[in-house]
Design an enzyme around this catalytic site. Sequence first.
Site, PDB file in Angstrom:
ATOM      1  N   ASP A  43       0.930  -1.174  -0.066  1.00 29.41           N
ATOM      2  CA  ASP A  43       0.206  -0.064   0.051  1.00 29.41           C
ATOM      3  C   ASP A  43       0.757   1.339  -0.132  1.00 29.41           C
ATOM      4  O   ASP A  43       0.568   2.277  -0.060  1.00 29.41           O
ATOM      5  CB  ASP A  43      -0.913  -0.264   1.119  1.00 29.41           C
ATOM      6  N   SER A  44       2.195   1.006   0.182  1.00 33.01           N
ATOM      7  CA  SER A  44       3.015   2.084  -0.227  1.00 33.01           C
ATOM      8  C   SER A  44       2.865   2.848  -1.670  1.00 33.01           C
ATOM      9  O   SER A  44       3.432   3.959  -1.968  1.00 33.01           O
ATOM     10  CB  SER A  44       4.665   1.853  -0.005  1.00 33.01           C
ATOM     11  N   ASP A  82      -1.055  -6.388  -0.518  1.00 35.57           N
ATOM     12  CA  ASP A  82      -1.061  -5.654   0.932  1.00 35.57           C
ATOM     13  C   ASP A  82      -2.570  -5.370   0.974  1.00 35.57           C
ATOM     14  O   ASP A  82      -3.394  -4.574   0.243  1.00 35.57           O
ATOM     15  CB  ASP A  82      -0.406  -4.382   0.751  1.00 35.57           C
ATOM     16  N   LYS A 110      -0.845  -9.637   2.838  1.00 38.91           N
ATOM     17  CA  LYS A 110      -0.286  -8.984   4.075  1.00 38.91           C
ATOM     18  C   LYS A 110      -0.945  -8.210   4.571  1.00 38.91           C
ATOM     19  O   LYS A 110      -1.754  -7.491   4.201  1.00 38.91           O
ATOM     20  CB  LYS A 110       1.177  -8.411   3.499  1.00 38.91           C
ATOM     21  N   GLU A 112      -1.079  -5.630   8.458  1.00 36.58           N
ATOM     22  CA  GLU A 112      -0.230  -4.937   9.536  1.00 36.58           C
ATOM     23  C   GLU A 112      -0.811  -5.308  10.878  1.00 36.58           C
ATOM     24  O   GLU A 112      -2.128  -5.413  10.915  1.00 36.58           O
ATOM     25  CB  GLU A 112      -0.259  -3.617   9.324  1.00 36.58           C
ATOM     26  N   GLU A 174       9.470  -4.603  10.016  1.00 32.19           N
ATOM     27  CA  GLU A 174       9.996  -3.123   9.549  1.00 32.19           C
ATOM     28  C   GLU A 174      10.746  -2.377  10.840  1.00 32.19           C
ATOM     29  O   GLU A 174      10.120  -2.084  11.687  1.00 32.19           O
ATOM     30  CB  GLU A 174       8.874  -2.375   8.994  1.00 32.19           C
TER      31      GLU A 174
HETATM   32  O1  KIV Z   1       3.535  -1.092   1.593  1.00 36.11           O
HETATM   33  C1  KIV Z   1       4.707  -1.586   1.623  1.00 36.11           C
HETATM   34  O2  KIV Z   1       5.449  -1.170   0.859  1.00 36.11           O
HETATM   35  C2  KIV Z   1       5.235  -2.148   2.819  1.00 36.11           C
HETATM   36  C3  KIV Z   1       6.804  -2.553   2.817  1.00 36.11           C
HETATM   37  C4  KIV Z   1       7.128  -1.352   3.305  1.00 36.11           C
HETATM   38  C5  KIV Z   1       7.097  -3.521   3.672  1.00 36.11           C
HETATM   39  O3  KIV Z   1       4.445  -2.923   3.582  1.00 36.11           O
END
Ligand code: KIV
Length: 248
Positions: A43-44, A82, A110, A112, A174
């Site tokens: 989600d970056s 994510d 993934k 959090e 992280e």
């Molecule tokens: O969203 C992302 O790119 C991430 C990485 C920082 C692991 O979660």
Amino acid sequence: MLTPENLKAKKSQGEKIAMVTAYDFAFAQMAEAAGVDQILVGDSLANTMLGYKSTREIGMNEMLIFVAAVCRGAPNTHVVADMPYLSDKDPQTAYDNAMRFMDLGAASIKLEGTPEGVIEFLRSKDIPVCAHLGLLPQTAENFKQKGKTEEEARAIEEAAKFVDSLGCFETVLEHIPEELGKKITNEVKSVTIGIGGGKFTDGQVLVMHDALGMHQRKLPPFATKFVDMFALGTDGFKKYVDSVKVKP
Ligand code: KIV
């Protein structure tokens, strides 16, 4: 394509795992051609691709477009999708959203932290889950290293053992101290992937825009720029502009 079992086998054989983020078709093709083990559609992308300040600015609608593009570009690579902010707010919502990613071709999801009952529910439905502990950008108040105090380190270690016991095949760690990354890696069965977690984790992940030098911002302390794509791209655009502006 590497399965969660293949990745865990790599851990037991001491083979390192290379994960990178990618968000679109072209860069997914490049990552696959380069032989990365896993592509994370993080989600970056809220920051890197869409220019938002926070990853909280995007939701499933945006993520689905990018996950689909990456799956088309890297059909032979394990794609981790994510879960964006609040898409995993309760077990059923998380499952419905995870299935939307899996239906597009993602190999795992993934999320959090440890949202109440969510990992348990996803695992009961056989969804491969990659956990994410340490610095959690969706909810963090700042981007400082986590796990520096004994209490914080213990909480991260306990969470890592907890998600491991729930059957997560992988955990992203992280921005935590190297020693903590090492300790957790030795204590859990799941594959640990560090981003600022030191050199002892089972693998590493970097944000593509940092690794390829696609922006001019200061890199986070744990990132390495392997090529200066901003300079290469600007130079290419300049050459194009000059070629257009030549008088016939
Ligand atoms: O969203 C992302 O790119 C991430 C990485 C920082 C692991 O979660």
